[in-house]
Design a protein around this motif. Structure first.
Motif, PDB file in Angstrom:
ATOM      1  N   GLN A  66       0.860  -1.192   0.000  1.00 21.00           N
ATOM      2  CA  GLN A  66       0.000   0.000   0.000  1.00 21.00           C
ATOM      3  C   GLN A  66       0.891   1.235   0.000  1.00 21.00           C
ATOM      4  N   LYS A  75      -3.035   5.388  -2.574  1.00 22.92           N
ATOM      5  CA  LYS A  75      -3.051   5.067  -4.008  1.00 22.92           C
ATOM      6  C   LYS A  75      -3.967   3.858  -4.194  1.00 22.92           C
ATOM      7  N   PRO A  76      -4.307   3.507  -5.434  1.00 17.81           N
ATOM      8  CA  PRO A  76      -5.216   2.369  -5.645  1.00 17.81           C
ATOM      9  C   PRO A  76      -4.698   1.082  -5.005  1.00 17.81           C
ATOM     10  N   LEU A  78      -3.835  -2.445  -5.267  1.00 16.32           N
ATOM     11  CA  LEU A  78      -3.479  -3.258  -6.428  1.00 16.32           C
ATOM     12  C   LEU A  78      -3.161  -4.697  -6.041  1.00 16.32           C
ATOM     13  N   TRP A  91      -4.698  -5.653 -10.938  1.00 15.85           N
ATOM     14  CA  TRP A  91      -6.067  -5.205 -10.703  1.00 15.85           C
ATOM     15  C   TRP A  91      -6.128  -4.011  -9.770  1.00 15.85           C
ATOM     16  N   ASN A  92      -7.057  -3.093 -10.045  1.00 14.23           N
ATOM     17  CA  ASN A  92      -7.495  -2.104  -9.070  1.00 14.23           C
ATOM     18  C   ASN A  92      -8.651  -2.794  -8.363  1.00 14.23           C
ATOM     19  N   ALA A  94     -10.509  -2.185  -5.673  1.00 15.69           N
ATOM     20  CA  ALA A  94     -11.688  -1.415  -5.274  1.00 15.69           C
ATOM     21  C   ALA A  94     -12.666  -1.251  -6.428  1.00 15.69           C
ATOM     22  N   GLU A  95     -12.136  -1.078  -7.639  1.00 12.39           N
ATOM     23  CA  GLU A  95     -12.991  -0.900  -8.816  1.00 12.39           C
ATOM     24  C   GLU A  95     -13.306  -2.221  -9.512  1.00 12.39           C
ATOM     25  N   HIS A  99      -5.853  -2.714 -14.036  1.00 13.96           N
ATOM     26  CA  HIS A  99      -5.006  -1.526 -14.013  1.00 13.96           C
ATOM     27  C   HIS A  99      -3.977  -1.604 -15.144  1.00 13.96           C
TER      28      HIS A  99
END
Length: 108
Positions: A66, A75-76, A78, A91-92, A94-95, A99
């Motif tokens: 993180q 930051k995102p 990942l 991958w992001n 949260a979304e 990525h």
């Protein structure tokens, strides 16, 4: 008598998925189920994301450390995942979106 909630984690695990699991510092656990990656919040014991863009069994995954910007914004979140074909997706989480992606070639 207090009722207890039973949490079930989805999917059969293949031999190729064996030991494909990573526990992040953010209370999230990610593990492979066939060509999917399941992300679980270990506090609530709820599945919060299922990542499903791999076409062959997922054979590796790892959380990115993180990071924070200069103003302490995170930051995102990942997660890198790799499959039997050599496709690596970052991958992001949260979304639930990719990525970035690249192919490392065919893996044994």
């Amino acid at each position: 008598m207090t009722s207890q909630k039973l949490t079930v984690f989805p999917g059969p695990v293949l031999e190729k998925n064996e030991q494909v699991i990573d526990w992040g510092t953010h209370r999230l656990l990610a593990y492979a189920v066939n060509s999917y990656v399941v992300v679980v919040d270990t506090v609530s014991m709820q599945v919060i994301q299922t990542l499903d863009d791999h076409s062959t069994p997922v054979t590796a995954l790892h959380w990115a450390p993180q990071r924070y910007s200069n103003n302490n914004d995170a930051k995102p979140l990942l997660l890198a995942t790799g499959d039997q074909s050599g496709m690596i997706l970052v991958w992001n989480v949260a979304e639930g979106s990719i990525h970035m992606s690249f192919n490392a070639g065919t893996l044994p």
